[in-house]
Design an enzyme around this catalytic site. Structure first.
Site, PDB file in Angstrom:
ATOM      1  N   HIS A  67      41.210  33.659  44.740  1.00  0.00           N
ATOM      2  CA  HIS A  67      40.944  34.881  43.988  1.00  0.00           C
ATOM      3  C   HIS A  67      39.499  34.916  43.480  1.00  0.00           C
ATOM      4  CE1 HIS A  67      40.887  36.931  39.979  1.00  0.00           C
ATOM      5  NE2 HIS A  67      41.396  37.908  40.698  1.00  0.00           N
ATOM      6  N   GLU A  70      37.253  35.836  46.265  1.00  0.00           N
ATOM      7  CA  GLU A  70      37.350  37.281  46.508  1.00  0.00           C
ATOM      8  C   GLU A  70      36.369  38.043  45.606  1.00  0.00           C
ATOM      9  OE1 GLU A  70      39.288  40.589  44.353  1.00  0.00           O
ATOM     10  OE2 GLU A  70      40.978  39.317  44.960  1.00  0.00           O
ATOM     11  N   HIS A  71      36.368  37.687  44.317  1.00  0.00           N
ATOM     12  CA  HIS A  71      35.427  38.335  43.387  1.00  0.00           C
ATOM     13  C   HIS A  71      33.981  38.119  43.832  1.00  0.00           C
ATOM     14  CE1 HIS A  71      37.403  39.482  39.377  1.00  0.00           C
ATOM     15  NE2 HIS A  71      38.399  39.302  40.218  1.00  0.00           N
ATOM     16  N   GLU A 142      40.392  38.863  32.907  1.00  0.00           N
ATOM     17  CA  GLU A 142      41.446  39.361  33.808  1.00  0.00           C
ATOM     18  C   GLU A 142      42.744  38.577  33.553  1.00  0.00           C
ATOM     19  OE1 GLU A 142      40.451  39.165  37.978  1.00  0.00           O
ATOM     20  OE2 GLU A 142      42.286  40.219  38.581  1.00  0.00           O
TER      21      GLU A 142
END
Lengths: 428, 428
Positions: A67, A70-71, A142
């Site tokens: 993840h 991905e950012h 997040e």
């Protein structure tokens, strides 16, 4: 380029595997204004232990790294890729799941430039220590956002008490602590291992001419160099068949308790088609008993044990599978007891031919409705392709299902040893 | 490009809007019932959709009604209630697989439309009320839902911001209704309001899919006609309010992330000339990932995962939301308000203006390609009494200049800064 026609639903797929191993699918829809593209790697949060490309020794990377990657892929040395899409009047996004990381755009103009932007940014990483540090603050917020969502906590709590050690039990984004350990070098190592074209699928759907688009993608790919890549060696801990805990709970500031039952599915050794069959049958059965027309739901709802927040989902993947049911309940203990009994006695129920015909019609209608969406087609086609299934074969497959298939499935489906209960309790 | 070839016709008691297109494999129907937003009726109107979609005379239980819809290839029926400026709108939505994709005798569409009309006009009743068991259960569910609103911190913060900002205004009522109204509400009172509603509410019916007006018109004449008292219909223009000094409010709950929500008054309404620069302003300010809020609060200062703005078209409001660490309140607030000042001072490029326009146009085109999205856009126009086709809409957006954006930024007034934060930490 291969062409496959699916006359029953009036769709055509163009398909080609590039020299570098990238699998490309095109669905041309000239009646649409929009084009949607999604570029997916077969790499998600569960791929934590593997042998890096070109190395001998296996490594285990920090939780949440897929993840995090991905950012960071959106950030380049001189710019943020969101701006590139903005300049082209398109919108872009990305997501990470247990098994996949996907980058996507939607555009109504400059289609080719948007396709190039998507493919090029994913194939051209730039990670620096400074930008990795900066991202830790963003991702921490997040994670905190999800921490305050009781439904999310309930869902992951359930998965966490189903699995002993499989990484599916960890939140996809990792934890505020685990992401602190991520370095620029970790990101490059994961990138090089999992973002090789041979581990990826590009699906484009919308308003373009397929031959021209395929040529465009081919030229783009042929202009880049990639090392030879052997099959990826991923390792998962040996996971017992039974549930990790039979019951579990957390406390949090909620006004209504939440209660769930999780079931660990047996996916080992299942082929793609067997996974599809299990997924369809479990979904149809859950729907039959627990949707608003279902007799179990009706009983739970009428007796006030649950309200309309009740929901269920079932996921069947190569390395893991689970079914989760639950929602808000003011009498969580009584609700879980009743629900568990329903699940365990389900195999004794009789399904009539008429019931089964209705279940199939509902599933077919649901599928046809979903086909209105380019996003659904592209995402699901990719998902099923990675399991060795063709999305457009799903409809005839549903039609071919027999009541006996369902009876056989339900016989071995629910077992108490593979179940867990989970509660989100209000703080006292 | 046209928004769509909308064919509108006044029927007996309703307006029929038909939007033929070959883009979908389904036919979508939306029925809208509109009345002025009032504290006295909002709770009843919030409860009605959930009761009406549960049972009809012909299908007197929820299971029977849902079963009948499942037989029609899982025809999807949903209903909800929402504020649109100072109007309150009930929406009943139905999506049916187009007959041409099914191997069925007879028309699924016709059967589905009949069920929808029964949901509206022939609810299951007992004496002068709805089915009492359904009434009691749904009342209970709504009570529960209102109680649980705190569990979703983002929507709770929105509601609290509205409570403070629009106190004493019609728009300040809660869309879900109010407990003090719900508790004493009887079945007979609700049913008597229902009868008034189906007599007096303004009713619009939208149909989109691969159908012609000629083929479906008789169906809607037969099932939807009513002897309505249309004398009371008038356009509700929301009241605007000048801000008399902005306010700052901090409230505390048990949570880990703080929710910073800021409300502004735009003094600008759907269909007005300034509505176009308002959209462009919002695009530069916080509407997209390329906007100032995202770039500064998130990318530059790493304070948040999300920081965005959105406007309400019929009440003239604009909101900013961001999820931040409780300790970062002052910094985040300052950065957000500085972004608006920067726009007032003209600190943005021509490029940002152009990109914002292209993003808005893309978003509109994308929404128009979704059956329910298109219907919502057209209904907004119906509400404001200003029908604009898509080309004209895009042309008006293209004409917006930097000085328009600056003027708009200055016109927008800060009203209320609301911060929902942790009981444990955080400066204030």
């Amino acid at each position: 380029m291969n062409r496959q026609e699916f006359n029953h639903i009036n769709e055509t797929i163009h398909e080609e595997k590039m020299d570098n191993g990238l699998q490309v699918f095109l669905l041309s829809k000239p009646e649409m204004i929009k084009t949607y593209g999604i570029f997916t790697t077969n790499y998600g949060s569960i791929d934590q232990t593997f042998t890096p490309l070109g190395k001998e020794e296996e490594v285990t990377v920090p939780e949440g790294i897929a993840h995090f990657l991905e950012h960071k892929l959106f950030e380049k040395e001189d710019r943020d890729v969101f701006q590139d899409f903005t300049k082209l009047g398109a919108s872009a996004n990305a997501f990470t799941s247990f098994t996949k990381t996907a980058y996507l755009f939607s555009a109504t103009s400059h289609i080719y430039e948007n396709v190039r932007t998507l493919v090029d940014f994913v194939q051209d990483p730039y990670f620096s220590e400074q930008s990795v540090e900066k991202e830790k603050g963003i991702i921490s917020q997040e994670i905190r956002m999800y921490d305050d969502q009781p439904d999310w906590r309930g869902f992951f709590g359930t998965i966490g008490s189903l699995y002993h050690k499989h990484p599916v039990k960890v939140d996809i984004a990792g934890t505020v602590e685990s992401i602190q350990d991520i370095s620029k070098d970790d990101l490059y190592m994961c990138y090089e291992t999992f973002y090789h074209p041979s581990n990826m699928v590009l699906f484009l759907a919308g308003n373009f001419e397929p031959e021209e688009m395929m040529n465009y993608v081919r030229e783009n790919q042929n202009s880049k160099e990639f090392p030879e890549a052997p099959a990826i060696n991923r390792r998962f801990p040996r996971e017992p068949v039974s549930a990790f805990k039979s019951e579990n709970s957390i406390q949090m500031a909620v006004s209504t308790p939440k209660a769930y039952i999780g079931l660990k599915e047996q996916v080992a050794e299942l082929s793609g088609e067997e996974l599809l069959r299990s997924e369809l049958l479990s979904d149809m059965l859950l729907d039959f008993y627990f949707s608003t027309s279902g007799k179990y739901y009706d009983e739970l709802y009428q007796s006030g044990l649950v309200d309309d927040s009740f929901h269920f989902e079932t996921e069947w993947e190569r390395e893991f599978g689970f079914t989760v049911l639950g929602g808000d309940s003011r009498s969580p203990d009584a609700f879980l007891k009743r629900l568990k009994k329903m699940l365990l006695t389900m195999k004794k129920e009789t399904i009539t031919d008429e019931d089964f015909a209705r279940m199939k019609r509902k599933k077919i209608g649901e599928f046809m409705r979903a086909l209105n969406s380019l996003e659904f087609i592209a995402n699901q086609y990719t998902h099923y392709h990675m399991l060795g299934i063709n999305l457009f074969d799903v409809l005839p497959f549903i039609e071919s299902l027999k009541k006996e298939d369902m009876e056989e499935f339900v016989e071995n489906w629910m077992q108490e040893s593979r179940m867990t209960t989970f509660q989100v309790k209000p703080k006292e | 490009m046209k928004t769509a070839k909308q064919i509108t016709e006044d029927k007996r008691g309703f307006r029929l809007h038909v939007l033929p297109t070959n883009k979908y494999k389904t036919v979508s129907i939306v029925v809208k019932w509109k009345a002025p937003l009032e504290k006295e009726t909002i709770t009843k109107r919030s409860l009605l959709p959930s009761i009406m979609q549960k049972a009809t005379e012909r299908y007197p239980t929820s299971r029977q009604l849902q079963g009948a819809l499942e037989d029609l290839y899982g025809t999807a029926l949903s209903a909800d209630a929402a504020k649109k400026g100072e109007n309150h709108v009930l929406s009943f939505r139905m999506e049916v697989v187009n007959d041409r994709y099914l191997k069925e005798e007879g028309s699924i569409l016709e059967k589905a439309v009949r069920i929808l009309s029964e949901v509206l006009y022939q609810p299951e009743r007992e004496g002068e009320g709805f089915s009492s068991s359904i009434f009691e259960r749904e009342k209970e569910t709504l009570t529960q839902r209102i109680h649980s609103v705190k569990d979703d911190k983002m929507s709770y913060a929105n509601i609290r911001l509205m409570d403070h900002m629009c106190e004493g205004e019609a728009y300040g009522v809660h869309a879900q209704g109010h407990l003090e109204e719900l508790e004493p509400l009887t079945n007979e009172q609700l049913f008597s309001y229902y009868k008034k509603m189906i007599q007096e509410d303004e009713m619009d019916v939208y149909v989109t899919g691969d159908v012609s007006k000629e083929s479906i018109e008789p169906l809607f004449d037969e099932f939807f006609s009513r002897d309505a008292d249309l004398s009371s219909h008038h356009r509700t223009q929301a009241t605007d309010k000048q801000v008399d000094g902005s306010r700052e409010i901090i409230e505390r709950e048990e949570m880990s992330q703080g929710k910073l929500h800021i409300g502004f008054r735009t003094h600008t309404f759907f269909g007005e000339d300034d509505y176009y620069p308002l959209q462009v302003f919002n695009g530069i300010f916080g509407g997209f990932p390329s906007s100032k809020l995202f770039m500064n609060v998130r990318e530059k200062h790493s304070l948040a995962y999300y920081a965005a703005s959105r406007f309400e078209s019929h009440k003239g409001l604009l909101f900013v939301f961001s999820g931040i660490d409780p300790n970062d309140y002052r910094q985040a607030k300052t950065i957000i308000l500085d972004q608006k000042k920067a726009i007032e001072n003209g600190e943005f490029s021509e490029e940002e203006v152009e990109e914002s326009k292209q993003q808005i146009i893309h978003q509109l085109k994308e929404t128009m390609e979704h059956p329910y999205g298109l219907i919502e856009i057209l209904y907004h126009q119906q509400l404001s009494g200003k029908e604009i086709d898509a080309d004209e809409l895009f042309r008006r957006l293209e004409q917006v200049t930097s000085s328009d954006v600056i003027r708009l930024a200055k016109k927008i007034e800060l009203d209320t800064i609301y911060f929902l934060t942790s009981t444990e930490k955080g400066d204030s």
